[in-house]
Scaffold this motif. Structure first.
Motif, PDB file in Angstrom:
ATOM      1  N   TRP A 169       0.809  -1.208   0.000  1.00 17.50           N
ATOM      2  CA  TRP A 169       0.000   0.000   0.000  1.00 17.50           C
ATOM      3  C   TRP A 169       0.854   1.276   0.000  1.00 17.50           C
ATOM      4  O   TRP A 169       0.303   2.376  -0.081  1.00 17.50           O
ATOM      5  CB  TRP A 169      -0.903   0.028   1.245  1.00 17.50           C
ATOM      6  CG  TRP A 169      -2.117  -0.842   1.144  1.00 17.50           C
ATOM      7  CD1 TRP A 169      -2.153  -2.204   1.019  1.00 17.50           C
ATOM      8  CD2 TRP A 169      -3.473  -0.397   1.148  1.00 17.50           C
ATOM      9  NE1 TRP A 169      -3.444  -2.637   0.955  1.00 17.50           N
ATOM     10  CE2 TRP A 169      -4.289  -1.561   1.032  1.00 17.50           C
ATOM     11  CE3 TRP A 169      -4.090   0.843   1.241  1.00 17.50           C
ATOM     12  CZ2 TRP A 169      -5.670  -1.499   1.017  1.00 17.50           C
ATOM     13  CZ3 TRP A 169      -5.467   0.913   1.232  1.00 17.50           C
ATOM     14  CH2 TRP A 169      -6.249  -0.248   1.107  1.00 17.50           C
ATOM     15  N   HIS A 170       2.161   1.137   0.111  1.00 22.44           N
ATOM     16  CA  HIS A 170       3.007   2.304   0.381  1.00 22.44           C
ATOM     17  C   HIS A 170       2.877   3.394  -0.681  1.00 22.44           C
ATOM     18  O   HIS A 170       2.596   4.555  -0.385  1.00 22.44           O
ATOM     19  CB  HIS A 170       4.477   1.874   0.515  1.00 22.44           C
ATOM     20  CG  HIS A 170       5.367   3.001   0.947  1.00 22.44           C
ATOM     21  ND1 HIS A 170       5.985   3.855   0.048  1.00 22.44           N
ATOM     22  CD2 HIS A 170       5.738   3.423   2.182  1.00 22.44           C
ATOM     23  CE1 HIS A 170       6.691   4.754   0.701  1.00 22.44           C
ATOM     24  NE2 HIS A 170       6.565   4.504   2.010  1.00 22.44           N
ATOM     25  N   GLU A 171       3.076   3.010  -1.940  1.00 21.75           N
ATOM     26  CA  GLU A 171       3.090   4.022  -3.001  1.00 21.75           C
ATOM     27  C   GLU A 171       1.737   4.717  -3.144  1.00 21.75           C
ATOM     28  O   GLU A 171       1.646   5.953  -3.118  1.00 21.75           O
ATOM     29  CB  GLU A 171       3.474   3.362  -4.335  1.00 21.75           C
ATOM     30  CG  GLU A 171       3.576   4.371  -5.487  1.00 21.75           C
ATOM     31  CD  GLU A 171       3.988   3.704  -6.794  1.00 21.75           C
ATOM     32  OE1 GLU A 171       3.895   4.369  -7.834  1.00 21.75           O
ATOM     33  OE2 GLU A 171       4.387   2.514  -6.766  1.00 21.75           O
ATOM     34  N   SER A 172       0.667   3.930  -3.296  1.00 24.71           N
ATOM     35  CA  SER A 172      -0.663   4.524  -3.458  1.00 24.71           C
ATOM     36  C   SER A 172      -1.105   5.244  -2.196  1.00 24.71           C
ATOM     37  O   SER A 172      -1.724   6.326  -2.253  1.00 24.71           O
ATOM     38  CB  SER A 172      -1.687   3.440  -3.808  1.00 24.71           C
ATOM     39  OG  SER A 172      -1.363   2.813  -5.023  1.00 24.71           O
ATOM     40  N   GLY A 173      -0.777   4.648  -1.042  1.00 25.55           N
ATOM     41  CA  GLY A 173      -1.191   5.242   0.229  1.00 25.55           C
ATOM     42  C   GLY A 173      -0.551   6.587   0.480  1.00 25.55           C
ATOM     43  O   GLY A 173      -1.221   7.550   0.869  1.00 25.55           O
ATOM     44  N   MET A 174       0.743   6.683   0.247  1.00 23.96           N
ATOM     45  CA  MET A 174       1.443   7.950   0.483  1.00 23.96           C
ATOM     46  C   MET A 174       0.963   9.025  -0.489  1.00 23.96           C
ATOM     47  O   MET A 174       0.842  10.202  -0.118  1.00 23.96           O
ATOM     48  CB  MET A 174       2.959   7.746   0.347  1.00 23.96           C
ATOM     49  CG  MET A 174       3.565   6.872   1.446  1.00 23.96           C
ATOM     50  SD  MET A 174       3.175   7.423   3.124  1.00 23.96           S
ATOM     51  CE  MET A 174       3.991   9.028   3.146  1.00 23.96           C
ATOM     52  N   PHE A 207      -2.032   9.282  -1.761  1.00 23.50           N
ATOM     53  CA  PHE A 207      -3.344   9.727  -1.317  1.00 23.50           C
ATOM     54  C   PHE A 207      -3.217  10.637  -0.090  1.00 23.50           C
ATOM     55  O   PHE A 207      -3.886  11.682   0.003  1.00 23.50           O
ATOM     56  CB  PHE A 207      -4.225   8.527  -0.982  1.00 23.50           C
ATOM     57  CG  PHE A 207      -5.614   8.903  -0.528  1.00 23.50           C
ATOM     58  CD1 PHE A 207      -6.589   9.199  -1.463  1.00 23.50           C
ATOM     59  CD2 PHE A 207      -5.935   8.980   0.819  1.00 23.50           C
ATOM     60  CE1 PHE A 207      -7.878   9.558  -1.064  1.00 23.50           C
ATOM     61  CE2 PHE A 207      -7.208   9.339   1.230  1.00 23.50           C
ATOM     62  CZ  PHE A 207      -8.168   9.623   0.289  1.00 23.50           C
ATOM     63  N   ILE A 208      -2.384  10.245   0.855  1.00 24.09           N
ATOM     64  CA  ILE A 208      -2.188  11.056   2.061  1.00 24.09           C
ATOM     65  C   ILE A 208      -1.695  12.446   1.693  1.00 24.09           C
ATOM     66  O   ILE A 208      -2.138  13.466   2.256  1.00 24.09           O
ATOM     67  CB  ILE A 208      -1.193  10.358   3.024  1.00 24.09           C
ATOM     68  CG1 ILE A 208      -1.850   9.084   3.599  1.00 24.09           C
ATOM     69  CG2 ILE A 208      -0.784  11.293   4.150  1.00 24.09           C
ATOM     70  CD1 ILE A 208      -0.877   8.172   4.319  1.00 24.09           C
ATOM     71  N   GLN A 209      -0.786  12.500   0.739  1.00 26.52           N
ATOM     72  CA  GLN A 209      -0.262  13.810   0.309  1.00 26.52           C
ATOM     73  C   GLN A 209      -1.383  14.661  -0.312  1.00 26.52           C
ATOM     74  O   GLN A 209      -1.476  15.870  -0.059  1.00 26.52           O
ATOM     75  CB  GLN A 209       0.880  13.622  -0.703  1.00 26.52           C
ATOM     76  CG  GLN A 209       1.562  14.919  -1.099  1.00 26.52           C
ATOM     77  CD  GLN A 209       2.750  14.682  -2.023  1.00 26.52           C
ATOM     78  OE1 GLN A 209       3.032  13.536  -2.390  1.00 26.52           O
ATOM     79  NE2 GLN A 209       3.434  15.743  -2.387  1.00 26.52           N
ATOM     80  N   SER A 210      -2.234  14.042  -1.129  1.00 27.41           N
ATOM     81  CA  SER A 210      -3.338  14.765  -1.765  1.00 27.41           C
ATOM     82  C   SER A 210      -4.322  15.285  -0.715  1.00 27.41           C
ATOM     83  O   SER A 210      -4.802  16.415  -0.784  1.00 27.41           O
ATOM     84  CB  SER A 210      -4.086  13.851  -2.748  1.00 27.41           C
ATOM     85  OG  SER A 210      -3.227  13.435  -3.785  1.00 27.41           O
ATOM     86  N   VAL A 211      -4.635  14.437   0.272  1.00 31.55           N
ATOM     87  CA  VAL A 211      -5.558  14.836   1.329  1.00 31.55           C
ATOM     88  C   VAL A 211      -4.972  15.968   2.158  1.00 31.55           C
ATOM     89  O   VAL A 211      -5.661  16.926   2.529  1.00 31.55           O
ATOM     90  CB  VAL A 211      -5.915  13.632   2.229  1.00 31.55           C
ATOM     91  CG1 VAL A 211      -6.654  14.091   3.484  1.00 31.55           C
ATOM     92  CG2 VAL A 211      -6.774  12.636   1.456  1.00 31.55           C
ATOM     93  N   THR A 212      -3.658  15.874   2.437  1.00 32.82           N
ATOM     94  CA  THR A 212      -2.994  16.916   3.207  1.00 32.82           C
ATOM     95  C   THR A 212      -3.086  18.264   2.503  1.00 32.82           C
ATOM     96  O   THR A 212      -3.344  19.307   3.127  1.00 32.82           O
ATOM     97  CB  THR A 212      -1.508  16.547   3.448  1.00 32.82           C
ATOM     98  OG1 THR A 212      -1.446  15.283   4.119  1.00 32.82           O
ATOM     99  CG2 THR A 212      -0.819  17.614   4.298  1.00 32.82           C
ATOM    100  N   CYS A 213      -2.918  18.264   1.197  1.00 30.34           N
ATOM    101  CA  CYS A 213      -3.021  19.512   0.417  1.00 30.34           C
ATOM    102  C   CYS A 213      -4.432  20.088   0.512  1.00 30.34           C
ATOM    103  O   CYS A 213      -4.612  21.301   0.646  1.00 30.34           O
ATOM    104  CB  CYS A 213      -2.669  19.250  -1.052  1.00 30.34           C
ATOM    105  SG  CYS A 213      -0.925  18.898  -1.325  1.00 30.34           S
ATOM    106  N   LEU A 214      -5.449  19.199   0.457  1.00 31.69           N
ATOM    107  CA  LEU A 214      -6.831  19.688   0.575  1.00 31.69           C
ATOM    108  C   LEU A 214      -7.104  20.260   1.959  1.00 31.69           C
ATOM    109  O   LEU A 214      -7.762  21.294   2.127  1.00 31.69           O
ATOM    110  CB  LEU A 214      -7.812  18.539   0.313  1.00 31.69           C
ATOM    111  CG  LEU A 214      -8.240  18.306  -1.146  1.00 31.69           C
ATOM    112  CD1 LEU A 214      -9.171  17.107  -1.213  1.00 31.69           C
ATOM    113  CD2 LEU A 214      -8.940  19.524  -1.707  1.00 31.69           C
ATOM    114  N   LEU A 215      -6.582  19.591   2.986  1.00 27.73           N
ATOM    115  CA  LEU A 215      -6.795  20.063   4.357  1.00 27.73           C
ATOM    116  C   LEU A 215      -6.154  21.423   4.583  1.00 27.73           C
ATOM    117  O   LEU A 215      -6.665  22.255   5.353  1.00 27.73           O
ATOM    118  CB  LEU A 215      -6.233  19.044   5.357  1.00 27.73           C
ATOM    119  CG  LEU A 215      -6.990  17.719   5.468  1.00 27.73           C
ATOM    120  CD1 LEU A 215      -6.230  16.747   6.360  1.00 27.73           C
ATOM    121  CD2 LEU A 215      -8.390  17.936   6.009  1.00 27.73           C
ATOM    122  N   GLU A 216      -5.041  21.661   3.922  1.00 31.06           N
ATOM    123  CA  GLU A 216      -4.345  22.943   4.092  1.00 31.06           C
ATOM    124  C   GLU A 216      -5.055  24.059   3.341  1.00 31.06           C
ATOM    125  O   GLU A 216      -4.894  25.232   3.668  1.00 31.06           O
ATOM    126  CB  GLU A 216      -2.904  22.807   3.592  1.00 31.06           C
ATOM    127  CG  GLU A 216      -2.068  21.897   4.493  1.00 31.06           C
ATOM    128  CD  GLU A 216      -0.680  21.631   3.926  1.00 31.06           C
ATOM    129  OE1 GLU A 216      -0.472  21.987   2.724  1.00 31.06           O
ATOM    130  OE2 GLU A 216       0.164  21.087   4.632  1.00 31.06           O
TER     131      GLU A 216
END
Length: 398
Positions: free
Chosen positions: A382-387, A389-398
């Motif tokens: 899950w590492h590549e896809s998971g990271m 997605f987390i990066q994309s979500v972090t950008c939205l949260l910011e």
């Protein structure tokens, strides 16, 4: 009709009912518009007579009446008059139902004879038609009185799966109309709640039918494009209608006064939660077929998380992780789910939702980010896809 009550004092009810049927049968089938109206008005008057309330005579009259209604509805003739007759029949039966009398046979006759035609008529009517509201009321009254055995009889009477599938699809389509369109004025809250309760109960029965009859492996065989498309459309229709049901404005009880909210919840419970758990159960029933609804159902399930009901929201959020797991297992990544989630979250945020909706979105993204962080740590695949997605979500949260 005017002398039928007097004749009951002279003739046995069963004989009189049979004689009335013979009199109608003797009328020519190919007759004038005027005779159409006279015949239907006579039926309307008979339904309001004592003769129709006597079970011995009604067992002859009712089958003939609903058979004639079916003919007229199919021909699109005298719809207003036919609707009045159907409404009067159901009102008579409903009064007897409230008195504790057995109307099971009568309901069976109506369901088996005219329900499919009734549904088709509703679909062909403009919802602004003066007949539309009355027909919907008839359907709601019928659904409220139907028992499990009537549903089983109707479904078992269909000779092949295609007929069954078509009926289920037609019923779901009618329910979509009831949920999406303003059939009743906005202040008719009691009628809206009664209708929603009838739709909820009927949808629960259709869910059983779907799970029992339309989950065969060959139904979702992508090599059989025709069957695959029809089954996918049928299940997608169920999910979209169910989500539309629980997100409709009139069920958002937190927007009502405390007294009004209390009355609704006491009478019907929170119908959003009841439908929500039906959706979750049906999603799990799909098992290996879930992949065919990924990422198509992401948007609809995301709408469920905006409903300000904590119990429902907590139960819904794990579906997104389940979708990711499903796509990861079948395609080696979950880029489609990720893209659909991010795009729809972005759209919802840009729509300038109120504080409560924005808070729900924020919590949704935070939940998904935390769950994926745990997944990435436990499962290297899950590492590549998971990271990403987390990066994309972090950008939205910011």
């Amino acid at each position: 009709p005017k002398i039928s009550d007097h004749l009951l004092k002279v003739f046995p009810p069963e004989d009189l009912g049979s004689s009335v049927c013979l009199a109608f049968a003797a009328l020519p089938e190919d007759h004038s518009q005027q005779l159409h109206s006279v015949k239907l008005k006579s039926i309307c008057d008979l339904v309001e007579c004592q003769l129709f309330t006597v079970p011995e005579s009604r067992k002859h009259l009712l089958p003939m009446f609903v058979s004639m209604l079916k003919i007229y509805f199919n021909a699109r003739l005298e719809r207003k008059l036919c609707t009045n007759i159907l409404s009067n029949i159901l009102n008579v039966l409903f009064r007897e139902y409230l008195q504790g009398l057995d109307i099971s046979f009568d309901l069976e006759v109506i369901v088996m004879t005219v329900l499919e035609t009734f549904l088709q008529t509703l679909l062909t009517l403009d919802h602004r038609s003066p007949v539309s509201g009355q027909l919907v009321s008839c359907l709601v009254t019928l659904l409220r009185q139907m028992q499990d055995k009537h549903c089983r009889l109707l479904l078992s009477s269909l000779p092949e799966r295609k007929s069954l599938r078509d009926l289920v699809f037609r019923m779901l389509t009618v329910f979509r109309v009831l949920v999406k369109q303003d059939i009743y004025p906005k202040d008719w809250m009691v009628m809206r709640m009664v209708t929603n309760n009838a739709v909820l109960l009927a949808t629960q029965y259709l869910a059983q039918c779907l799970s029992s009859n339309f989950l065969l492996k060959q139904d979702f065989d992508s090599m059989n494009r025709g069957s695959f498309h029809r089954m996918s459309e049928l299940w997608a229709s169920y999910f979209t209608i169910a989500v539309s049901f629980l997100t409709q404005p009139c069920l958002q009880v937190e927007n009502f006064s405390e007294a009004k909210r209390g009355k609704i919840l006491e009478r019907y419970g929170d119908m959003r939660v009841q439908m929500g758990y039906e959706i979750l159960s049906m999603w799990q029933n799909l098992e290996e077929h879930k992949v065919h609804f990924v990422p198509g159902m992401v948007k609809h399930f995301l709408e469920m998380t905006l409903v300000p009901e904590n119990e429902l929201r907590k139960a819904t959020l794990p579906i997104f992780i389940d979708m990711m797991e499903c796509e990861q297992k079948n395609r080696g990544n979950f880029k489609q789910v990720e893209s659909e989630l991010i795009n729809n979250l972005d759209i919802l945020i840009s729509e300038n939702k109120g504080d409560d909706e924005y808070k729900q979105l924020f919590n949704t993204m935070e939940y998904l980010s935390n769950e994926l962080t745990n997944k990435v740590q436990l499962e290297p695949s899950w590492h590549e896809s998971g990271m990403a997605f987390i990066q994309s979500v972090t950008c939205l949260l910011e």
